[in-house]
Structure formats: structure tokens, C-alpha cells
Design a protein around this motif. Structure first.
Motif, short mmCIF file in Angstrom:
data_model
loop_
_atom_site.label_atom_id
_atom_site.label_comp_id
_atom_site.label_asym_id
_atom_site.label_seq_id
_atom_site.Cartn_x
_atom_site.Cartn_y
_atom_site.Cartn_z
N ASN A 169 -39.81 -26.83 75.98
CA ASN A 169 -41.25 -26.56 76.01
C ASN A 169 -42.01 -27.50 75.07
O ASN A 169 -43.16 -27.84 75.32
CB ASN A 169 -41.53 -25.10 75.64
N VAL A 170 -41.36 -27.90 73.98
CA VAL A 170 -41.97 -28.90 73.11
C VAL A 170 -42.18 -30.20 73.88
O VAL A 170 -43.25 -30.82 73.83
CB VAL A 170 -41.10 -29.15 71.86
N ILE A 171 -41.16 -30.61 74.63
CA ILE A 171 -41.26 -31.83 75.43
C ILE A 171 -42.42 -31.73 76.41
O ILE A 171 -43.19 -32.68 76.60
CB ILE A 171 -39.95 -32.11 76.17
N ARG A 172 -42.58 -30.57 77.02
CA ARG A 172 -43.65 -30.37 78.02
C ARG A 172 -45.04 -30.45 77.40
O ARG A 172 -46.02 -30.64 78.12
CB ARG A 172 -43.48 -29.02 78.71
N ASP A 173 -45.12 -30.30 76.08
CA ASP A 173 -46.44 -30.28 75.44
C ASP A 173 -46.70 -31.55 74.61
O ASP A 173 -47.68 -31.62 73.89
CB ASP A 173 -46.55 -29.05 74.53
#
Length: 224
Positions: A169-173
Motif C-alpha cells: 500500500n505504501v508503493i501504491r501511494d
């Protein structure tokens, strides 16, 4: 007269191939390009990358010589290393970068297997640690508009799907700021310390830099 009108209508209905080539389909999730619409959540501005902030994260910077080339996010006994590379306008580079990574892993005495993950093709690798024990690591890549975001997940998250979801989710943001200047393919997009971190380091006594300038949220440290 009618024949000319039909010809003009066909010309209007048929899109210019050059215009079609310029169209980039909208993506449903990040990582985001700085020019794309994205959420306005709090992020650490590192110049070429803007990383989401969370009180449970510690952020370290990867330094090559005098250049900051990447960042590492530490969370829940895991590490997420990210680096943005320049790419050609017309095609991505993750396929060739992935092959290079696989070769480097094998040269280091490790093993890797390609599989499909949440961002497409990725590498599930095992690399010998300092004591010779194989260490799990996942290599991911996401092609964006003239950039590639390369990521590596290691530690507990490389094996635990629930912990991995936090870092995914960090990557997605993440927001990538490619810039308009010319860059060679594969060239790292340079990062910089946030303004508040540069100010904090400038106020330290000579020879005693404070690499944890934030009172809350992430901590910034340098790794060489």
C-alpha cells in the motif's frame, strides 16, 4: 459534393495514429506520476519521490557517493527499498531491469523465480546472508510515464502476506516526480533531503549531523 463530404467525415472519424500513440490510459492505482490526479495525503518530499508518512515508519536514504539515489522504509521488522529510474517515453524498462536483477542474484549465489504479484511480474529471490542463510527478498517494478519505480521488499514482509500488504500500500501511494529535463534510460532520478531536514542538519554542530530531524512521523537517516 456528397463524395467529398463522406471522405471528410471518414477523415474526422479516423483518429490520427500519432495522436493515439500519445494517449496514455489512466491508471486505477499508484504509484502515481506527479502530473496525475492523486490523493493529497501527507508525504515526505524527497524531490524525485514523495513517500507517504506514517508514525510507524522509519525512512532511510540510500547514498551513492554524494548522490541520494533511493530510500528505504522500515516497518514491522521489514524493509521496503525504492528507487526511481528514468525510462523512454514510448516503452517501459521493467522487463530488462528484471532480467538484470535476476542475473545479479544468481551471480551472488542466490536463486530467484519469476511470478505474478499485485503489480505484475516480480521476482521471488533468496540471497545468501552474512552467515550463509538464504534471505528472502521480493523485487517489484512498476513502469510509469517515462520512469520506472523499482522496489525490493525484505524481512518479515517477504514471507508474511499481511505485513507485505502494508508495504504494498505504501508503493501504491508513492508519487514519482520525473521532471521535464532529458535523462538517459536507467539513470536514477535524484533525490534530496526535505527542506526541514536540510535546515535541521545545518543547525547541528560540525561533525555531529542529526539524521533524525522529525519530531513525529518518519525518521530520515543516511545509509551508504
Amino acid at each position: 459534393m456528397f463524395g467529398r463530404r463522406r471522405k471528410e467525415n471518414r477523415r474526422a472519424e479516423s483518429p490520427d495514429p500519432a495522436e493515439e500513440a500519445e494517449q496514455v490510459p489512466a491508471r486505477e492505482s499508484g504509484p502515481w506520476d506527479a502530473d496525475e490526479p492523486h490523493s493529497a495525503r501527507e508525504r515526505v518530499d524527497l524531490g524525485g519521490l514523495r513517500l507517504p508518512v506514517d508514525p510507524g515508519f522509519e525512512i532511510q536514504l540510500t547514498v551513492e557517493g554524494d548522490r541520494i539515489s533511493g530510500a528505504v522504509i522500515l516497518s514491522q521488522e521489514s524493509a521496503l527499498q525504492v528507487q526511481a529510474l528514468a525510462a523512454p517515453k514510448r516503452n517501459g524498462i521493467w522487463d530488462e531491469v528484471r532480467a538484470e536483477v535476476a542475473g545479479a542474484v544468481k551471480n551472488a549465489g542466490g536463486t530467484c523465480e519469476e511470478r505474478q504479484g499485485p503489480f505484475g511480474a516480480e521476482l521471488d529471490a533468496r540471497i545468501p546472508g552474512e552467515d550463509g542463510t538464504p534471505q528472502p527478498i521480493r523485487y517489484l517494478g512498476i513502469d510509469g510515464p517515462r520512469w520506472l519505480l523499482r522496489a525490493a521488499i525484505s524481512g518479515r514482509a517477504a514471507l508474511d502476506a499481511e505485513v507485505a500488504a502494508t508495504l504494498e500500500n505504501v508503493i501504491r501511494d508513492i508519487v514519482v516526480v520525473r521532471g521535464d529535463g532529458p535523462m538517459a534510460p536507467h539513470e536514477p532520478i535524484e533525490l534530496r533531503l526535505p527542506a526541514e531536514a536540510r535546515q535541521a542538519m545545518g543547525q547541528q554542530e560540525p561533525g555531529r549531523p542529526d539524521l533524525k530531524p522529525f519530531e513525529r512521523g518518519p525518521e530520515i537517516a543516511e545509509t551508504r
